[in-house]
Design an enzyme around this catalytic site. Structure first.
Site, PDB file in Angstrom:
ATOM      1  N   ILE A   1       5.215 -13.156 -20.148  1.00  0.00           N
ATOM      2  CA  ILE A   1       5.832 -13.667 -21.286  1.00  0.00           C
ATOM      3  C   ILE A   1       6.161 -15.172 -21.258  1.00  0.00           C
ATOM      4  O   ILE A   1       5.908 -15.979 -22.105  1.00  0.00           O
ATOM      5  CB  ILE A   1       7.284 -12.969 -21.763  1.00  0.00           C
ATOM      6  CG1 ILE A   1       7.038 -11.641 -21.923  1.00  0.00           C
ATOM      7  CG2 ILE A   1       7.634 -13.346 -23.134  1.00  0.00           C
ATOM      8  CD1 ILE A   1       8.194 -10.570 -21.656  1.00  0.00           C
TER       9      ILE A   1
ATOM     10  N   LYS B   1      10.969  -6.511 -12.664  1.00  0.00           N
ATOM     11  CA  LYS B   1      10.864  -5.796 -14.074  1.00  0.00           C
ATOM     12  C   LYS B   1      10.254  -4.437 -13.949  1.00  0.00           C
ATOM     13  O   LYS B   1      10.200  -3.664 -14.999  1.00  0.00           O
ATOM     14  CB  LYS B   1      10.381  -6.637 -15.283  1.00  0.00           C
ATOM     15  CG  LYS B   1       8.905  -6.767 -14.945  1.00  0.00           C
ATOM     16  CD  LYS B   1       7.986  -7.052 -16.276  1.00  0.00           C
ATOM     17  CE  LYS B   1       6.501  -7.063 -16.002  1.00  0.00           C
ATOM     18  NZ  LYS B   1       5.660  -7.505 -16.908  1.00  0.00           N
TER      19      LYS B   1
ATOM     20  N   SER C   1      16.728  -7.161 -22.962  1.00  0.00           N
ATOM     21  CA  SER C   1      15.772  -6.024 -23.267  1.00  0.00           C
ATOM     22  C   SER C   1      16.407  -4.802 -24.094  1.00  0.00           C
ATOM     23  O   SER C   1      17.491  -4.819 -23.977  1.00  0.00           O
ATOM     24  CB  SER C   1      15.408  -5.331 -21.886  1.00  0.00           C
ATOM     25  OG  SER C   1      14.619  -3.882 -22.082  1.00  0.00           O
TER      26      SER C   1
ATOM     27  N   TYR D   1      16.898  -1.313 -12.982  1.00  0.00           N
ATOM     28  CA  TYR D   1      16.559  -2.607 -13.796  1.00  0.00           C
ATOM     29  C   TYR D   1      17.103  -2.820 -15.078  1.00  0.00           C
ATOM     30  O   TYR D   1      17.619  -3.883 -15.532  1.00  0.00           O
ATOM     31  CB  TYR D   1      15.061  -2.353 -14.139  1.00  0.00           C
ATOM     32  CG  TYR D   1      14.566  -3.303 -15.181  1.00  0.00           C
ATOM     33  CD1 TYR D   1      14.276  -4.595 -14.919  1.00  0.00           C
ATOM     34  CD2 TYR D   1      14.101  -2.667 -16.425  1.00  0.00           C
ATOM     35  CE1 TYR D   1      13.840  -5.595 -15.978  1.00  0.00           C
ATOM     36  CE2 TYR D   1      13.829  -3.575 -17.485  1.00  0.00           C
ATOM     37  CZ  TYR D   1      13.590  -5.094 -17.282  1.00  0.00           C
ATOM     38  OH  TYR D   1      13.495  -5.790 -18.159  1.00  0.00           O
TER      39      TYR D   1
ATOM     40  N   LYS E   1      19.997  -5.804 -16.848  1.00  0.00           N
ATOM     41  CA  LYS E   1      20.097  -6.609 -18.019  1.00  0.00           C
ATOM     42  C   LYS E   1      21.484  -6.534 -18.734  1.00  0.00           C
ATOM     43  O   LYS E   1      22.115  -7.650 -19.344  1.00  0.00           O
ATOM     44  CB  LYS E   1      19.026  -6.276 -19.024  1.00  0.00           C
ATOM     45  CG  LYS E   1      17.589  -6.374 -18.493  1.00  0.00           C
ATOM     46  CD  LYS E   1      17.291  -7.765 -18.397  1.00  0.00           C
ATOM     47  CE  LYS E   1      15.903  -8.025 -17.950  1.00  0.00           C
ATOM     48  NZ  LYS E   1      15.676  -9.453 -17.689  1.00  0.00           N
TER      49      LYS E   1
HETATM   50  P1  NAD Z   1       6.678 -11.300 -15.020  1.00  0.00           P
HETATM   51  O1  NAD Z   1       6.853 -10.445 -14.028  1.00  0.00           O
HETATM   52  O2  NAD Z   1       5.219 -11.213 -15.864  1.00  0.00           O
HETATM   53  O3  NAD Z   1       7.234 -12.350 -15.107  1.00  0.00           O
HETATM   54  C1  NAD Z   1       8.640 -12.618 -14.483  1.00  0.00           C
HETATM   55  C2  NAD Z   1       8.193 -13.878 -13.545  1.00  0.00           C
HETATM   56  O4  NAD Z   1       9.438 -14.196 -12.783  1.00  0.00           O
HETATM   57  C3  NAD Z   1       7.276 -13.675 -12.488  1.00  0.00           C
HETATM   58  O5  NAD Z   1       6.161 -14.574 -12.485  1.00  0.00           O
HETATM   59  C4  NAD Z   1       7.776 -13.543 -11.250  1.00  0.00           C
HETATM   60  O6  NAD Z   1       6.852 -14.212 -10.001  1.00  0.00           O
HETATM   61  C5  NAD Z   1       9.101 -14.666 -11.564  1.00  0.00           C
HETATM   62  N1  NAD Z   1      10.147 -14.449 -10.366  1.00  0.00           N
HETATM   63  C6  NAD Z   1      10.582 -12.937 -10.325  1.00  0.00           C
HETATM   64  N2  NAD Z   1      11.926 -13.331  -9.585  1.00  0.00           N
HETATM   65  C7  NAD Z   1      11.828 -14.588  -9.174  1.00  0.00           C
HETATM   66  C8  NAD Z   1      12.794 -15.448  -8.507  1.00  0.00           C
HETATM   67  N3  NAD Z   1      13.701 -14.796  -7.838  1.00  0.00           N
HETATM   68  N4  NAD Z   1      12.530 -16.712  -8.524  1.00  0.00           N
HETATM   69  C9  NAD Z   1      11.556 -17.192  -9.072  1.00  0.00           C
HETATM   70  N5  NAD Z   1      10.463 -16.727  -9.875  1.00  0.00           N
HETATM   71  C10 NAD Z   1      10.829 -15.216 -10.067  1.00  0.00           C
HETATM   72  O7  NAD Z   1       7.558 -10.299 -16.330  1.00  0.00           O
HETATM   73  P2  NAD Z   1       7.419 -10.641 -18.102  1.00  0.00           P
HETATM   74  O8  NAD Z   1       6.839  -9.414 -18.577  1.00  0.00           O
HETATM   75  O9  NAD Z   1       7.023 -11.835 -18.468  1.00  0.00           O
HETATM   76  O10 NAD Z   1       9.161 -10.547 -18.142  1.00  0.00           O
HETATM   77  C11 NAD Z   1       9.812 -11.645 -18.415  1.00  0.00           C
HETATM   78  C12 NAD Z   1      11.114 -11.317 -18.567  1.00  0.00           C
HETATM   79  O11 NAD Z   1      11.355 -10.518 -19.719  1.00  0.00           O
HETATM   80  C13 NAD Z   1      11.891 -10.617 -17.477  1.00  0.00           C
HETATM   81  O12 NAD Z   1      13.374 -10.715 -17.106  1.00  0.00           O
HETATM   82  C14 NAD Z   1      11.843  -9.171 -17.875  1.00  0.00           C
HETATM   83  O13 NAD Z   1      12.845  -8.399 -17.496  1.00  0.00           O
HETATM   84  C15 NAD Z   1      12.038  -9.304 -19.489  1.00  0.00           C
HETATM   85  N6  NAD Z   1      11.412  -8.044 -20.268  1.00  0.00           N
HETATM   86  C16 NAD Z   1      10.237  -7.934 -20.135  1.00  0.00           C
HETATM   87  C17 NAD Z   1       9.522  -6.900 -20.960  1.00  0.00           C
HETATM   88  C18 NAD Z   1       8.378  -6.469 -20.875  1.00  0.00           C
HETATM   89  O14 NAD Z   1       7.973  -5.322 -21.170  1.00  0.00           O
HETATM   90  N7  NAD Z   1       7.261  -7.248 -20.382  1.00  0.00           N
HETATM   91  C19 NAD Z   1      10.610  -6.117 -21.881  1.00  0.00           C
HETATM   92  C20 NAD Z   1      11.927  -6.714 -21.934  1.00  0.00           C
HETATM   93  C21 NAD Z   1      12.216  -7.665 -21.256  1.00  0.00           C
END
Ligand code: NAD
Length: 341
Positions: A12, A86, A126, A151, A155
């Site tokens: 995202i 996540k 989320s 997880y 949130k």
């Molecule tokens: P993603 O895993 O693709 O992106 C998260 C990024 O954060 C990754 O690039 C990872 O390398 C980086 N990261 C993780 N821990 C880190 C740290 N300690 N320091 C620096 N970088 C770090 O996930 P996404 O799907 O893009 O989700 C983004 C956010 O949205 C997350 O917080 C996730 O919980 C939330 N979210 C996602 C969804 C979904 O279905 N994809 C739904 C609801 C909420």
């Protein structure tokens, strides 16, 4: 205007970086690459052009590194905080890793920004905070219930940390509670790139169709839904990316009515797993190898958003169709294959 995007090379985050640049902002990316790949940076540049796009490979659990970052980038006016782990199943296996990563990183960011005047903060929350919601559609005033996984609990706790911090400081924040983001940028330069076995339905579908996975398991076909499979609210990732920029502008333009505002971000429409499979097969011409398996622990039968608040208050509405989302995900998957051949 400089905006920090943590987790900006993730699914995202990367799409939001593209949208920020299109709207004239200067994103600065922090990512530790724990769930992403450095090649995403080039994918973003292939879309927006060879601009100066600062990237810092920092682990947000490294307190000193986070402080040094803010001492270096003193012009940052807002933070969009995506960085988190996540995977629901992994969080059940390793809860401490999830509480540590998702909450420590949040606290270090907040510690560094609360003293800065007029700093704006957007948080990736989320629909998991609603737990097993009983009434559909889910509104922002639907009660938060105990999430089904560590997880999800990170949130809920993160929302509380942000609320408490905003009450005690000048911080203004918007919490966006996403439903199910899917799809990819129309250029197929960036998309969802799960490391290992995908946890989400659509990357599992595209990987099965392309031959990386043998078979897709549909968990449960005896739910009280029209076709027996689970119903979710699937939102195109570019619509979601746009919602972030609109939310940021609400904060920057001082339109907020509370120190912390909460919005559901979804389409308002429920789609079943079977409908996703059938739509995917129709638009791509691919036949999917799938089977029904037992229900998965923790899955709710139906979850979709009431989007009235986000539509009316933010003036944002999802505009892309399910067909567009699935076909963009498929184009992205095919593009990945070309890279690996
Ligand atoms: P993603 O895993 O693709 O992106 C998260 C990024 O954060 C990754 O690039 C990872 O390398 C980086 N990261 C993780 N821990 C880190 C740290 N300690 N320091 C620096 N970088 C770090 O996930 P996404 O799907 O893009 O989700 C983004 C956010 O949205 C997350 O917080 C996730 O919980 C939330 N979210 C996602 C969804 C979904 O279905 N994809 C739904 C609801 C909420």
């Amino acid at each position: 205007m400089q905006i920090l995007v943590t987790g900006g090379l993730g699914f995202i985050g990367s799409h939001t970086v593209v949208e920020l640049i299109h709207r004239g902002y200067q994103p600065v990316i922090i990512d530790n690459l724990s769930n992403s790949n450095i090649e995403v940076l080039q994918g973003i540049k292939n879309i927006v052009g060879e601009i100066d796009l600062p990237f810092e490979q920092i682990d947000l659990k490294d307190k000193l590194a986070v402080t040094n970052f803010f001492n270096t980038y003193t012009d940052i006016k807002g933070v969009i905080h995506f960085a988190a782990s996540k995977a629901v199943g992994e969080s059940v296996q390793n809860p401490l890793m999830y509480y540590d990563n998702n909450l420590t990183s949040l606290i270090y960011i907040l510690q560094n920004i609360v003293s800065k005047k007029d700093m704006k903060f957007i948080f990736s929350s989320s629909c998991t905070v609603y737990g097993q919601a009983e009434v559909m559609p889910i509104t922002e005033i639907s009660p938060r219930q105990k999430p089904v996984s560590p997880y999800g609990n990170t949130k809920t706790i993160a929302e509380d940390i942000i609320n408490d911090t905003a009450m005690a400081t000048d911080l203004q924040a918007i919490l966006l509670r996403y439903f199910n983001p899917i799809g990819a940028h129309s250029s197929a330069e960036i998309g969802e790139l799960p490391l290992g076995v995908p946890q989400n339905l659509v990357p599992f579908i595209t990987q099965t169709a392309i031959g990386i996975r043998e078979e897709l398991s549909v968990f449960g076909n005896d739910y009280p839904t029209p076709d027996g499979t689970c119903v979710r609210d699937y939102i195109h990732v570019m619509d979601l990316a746009e919602a972030h920029v609109v939310a940021l502008e609400r904060l920057l333009n001082k339109k907020v009515s509370q120190k912390v505002e909460v919005f559901n971000v979804g389409t308002g429409k429920g789609t079943s797993v079977l409908e996703i499979i059938q739509t995917f097969e129709k638009i791509t011409g691919q036949k999917l190898n799938y089977k029904y398996a037992a229900r998965r622990e923790g899955d709710t039968a139906i979850a979709y958003a009431d989007t009235t608040k986000v539509n009316e208050t933010l003036g944002w509405k999802a505009t892309r169709t399910l067909e567009e989302a699935l076909s963009s995900a498929w184009n992205w998957q095919e593009n990945q294959k070309q890279h690996t051949i």
